[in-house]
Design an enzyme around this catalytic site. Structure first.
Site, short mmCIF file in Angstrom:
data_model
loop_
_atom_site.label_atom_id
_atom_site.label_comp_id
_atom_site.label_asym_id
_atom_site.label_seq_id
_atom_site.Cartn_x
_atom_site.Cartn_y
_atom_site.Cartn_z
N HIS A 18 0.87 -1.18 0.00
CA HIS A 18 0.00 0.00 0.00
C HIS A 18 0.90 1.22 0.00
O HIS A 18 1.25 1.75 1.07
CB HIS A 18 -0.92 0.00 1.21
CG HIS A 18 -1.92 1.10 1.22
ND1 HIS A 18 -3.11 1.03 1.91
CD2 HIS A 18 -1.94 2.32 0.62
CE1 HIS A 18 -3.80 2.14 1.74
NE2 HIS A 18 -3.09 2.94 0.96
N GLU A 76 -2.61 -1.70 -3.16
CA GLU A 76 -3.73 -1.01 -2.54
C GLU A 76 -3.50 0.49 -2.56
O GLU A 76 -2.36 0.95 -2.47
CB GLU A 76 -3.88 -1.43 -1.07
CG GLU A 76 -4.05 -2.90 -0.83
CD GLU A 76 -4.09 -3.24 0.65
OE1 GLU A 76 -4.53 -4.37 0.97
OE2 GLU A 76 -3.68 -2.40 1.47
N HIS A 83 -7.10 -7.28 7.40
CA HIS A 83 -6.85 -6.36 8.51
C HIS A 83 -6.92 -7.11 9.83
O HIS A 83 -7.97 -7.64 10.20
CB HIS A 83 -7.81 -5.17 8.53
CG HIS A 83 -7.14 -3.92 9.06
ND1 HIS A 83 -6.48 -3.02 8.25
CD2 HIS A 83 -7.01 -3.45 10.31
CE1 HIS A 83 -5.99 -2.03 8.97
NE2 HIS A 83 -6.29 -2.28 10.24
#
Length: 248
Positions: free
Chosen positions: A44, A76, A200
């Site tokens: 990310h 991401e 997550h």
């Protein structure tokens, strides 16, 4: 078929960035993870490059192309023009769009699909023209209206935000309720033709119940918990532990 495991390298990059030194090496640890059976690698890259640097992306792309063809690179990020250009330069197999403010420490909520439908349609269409699979970050209790709007963007998948579930590591009763929220959302998404990813705060302890409740789970992207375990067990053994957990 068990969910595929994508190893998120952000936490490793954050550790590296504490010094102006090239270790720990993202490509070396990524190589170990893929060699141990991970299906892919996730990053990310944020605008301030506080963990993944833009210069890391070609090296990770080359690792997969040259040594592990058939594995996947998942990037991401928030679909700004800069991010979309970065993705087009790197050519990942999957792009996961998140609604993060640039200053956020980590992703902590899904898209408001109804309100942002037109914005997401444009970004998704641009990415799909490049041949990328597109996943959209999704709240754990998204309803049918929201998920229908997600489907209408043209995305292939949603990624369930499992942070509230992971936060219940010391409260089994609350964890069961959060798990059911995720399961119902996954059921609705699947009914609309959306594949389901998740990520997550997933661990070897909470991943098996998730895999059992969502047997069609396509992929999990795991960084913090996996990196923490790798400090204790080593990267290869940790990947094997998480792959086993994906089996439910």
């Amino acid at each position: 078929m068990p969910a595929k495991l994508s190893v998120n390298l952000n936490a490793i990059a954050m550790l590296r960035n504490r010094r102006d030194l090239p270790w720990p090496s993202l490509t070396r640890l990524g190589h170990i993870a893929l060699e141990a059976g991970a299906n892919g690698l996730t990053v990310h890259p944020r605008p301030d490059q506080r963990h993944i640097r833009f210069s890391d992306l070609p090296d990770i792309r080359a690792l997969i192309d040259d040594v592990f063809p058939g594995r996947e690179f998942n990037i991401e990020g928030y679909p700004s023009e800069d991010f979309l250009r970065l993705v087009e330069e790197t050519q990942p197999e999957q792009v996961t769009l998140v609604p993060d403010d640039p200053a956020q420490q980590t992703s902590d909520h899904g898209w408001p699909f109804v309100e942002k439908g037109d914005f997401l349609k444009s970004a998704v269409a641009r990415l799909k023209r490049q041949g990328f699979r597109v996943s959209l970050f999704c709240d754990p209790d998204a309803d049918q209206v929201a998920l229908r709007a997600a489907k209408e963007t043209g995305a292939d998948r949603v990624e369930l935000y499992t942070g509230p579930y992971g936060a219940c590591h010391d409260d089994s009763e609350k964890a069961a309720k959060e798990l059911e929220r995720l399961g119902k959302t996954a059921d609705t998404a699947a009914g609309l033709g959306l594949a389901v990813n998740a990520g997550h705060d997933l661990t070897v302890a909470n991943l098996p119940p998730l895999a059992r409740r969502i047997p069609a789970l396509a992929e999990v992207s795991i960084g913090h918990g996996l990196t923490a375990d790798a400090l204790e067990f080593g990267m290869a053994e940790t990947v094997r532990r998480f792959l086993k957990a994906c089996e439910g």
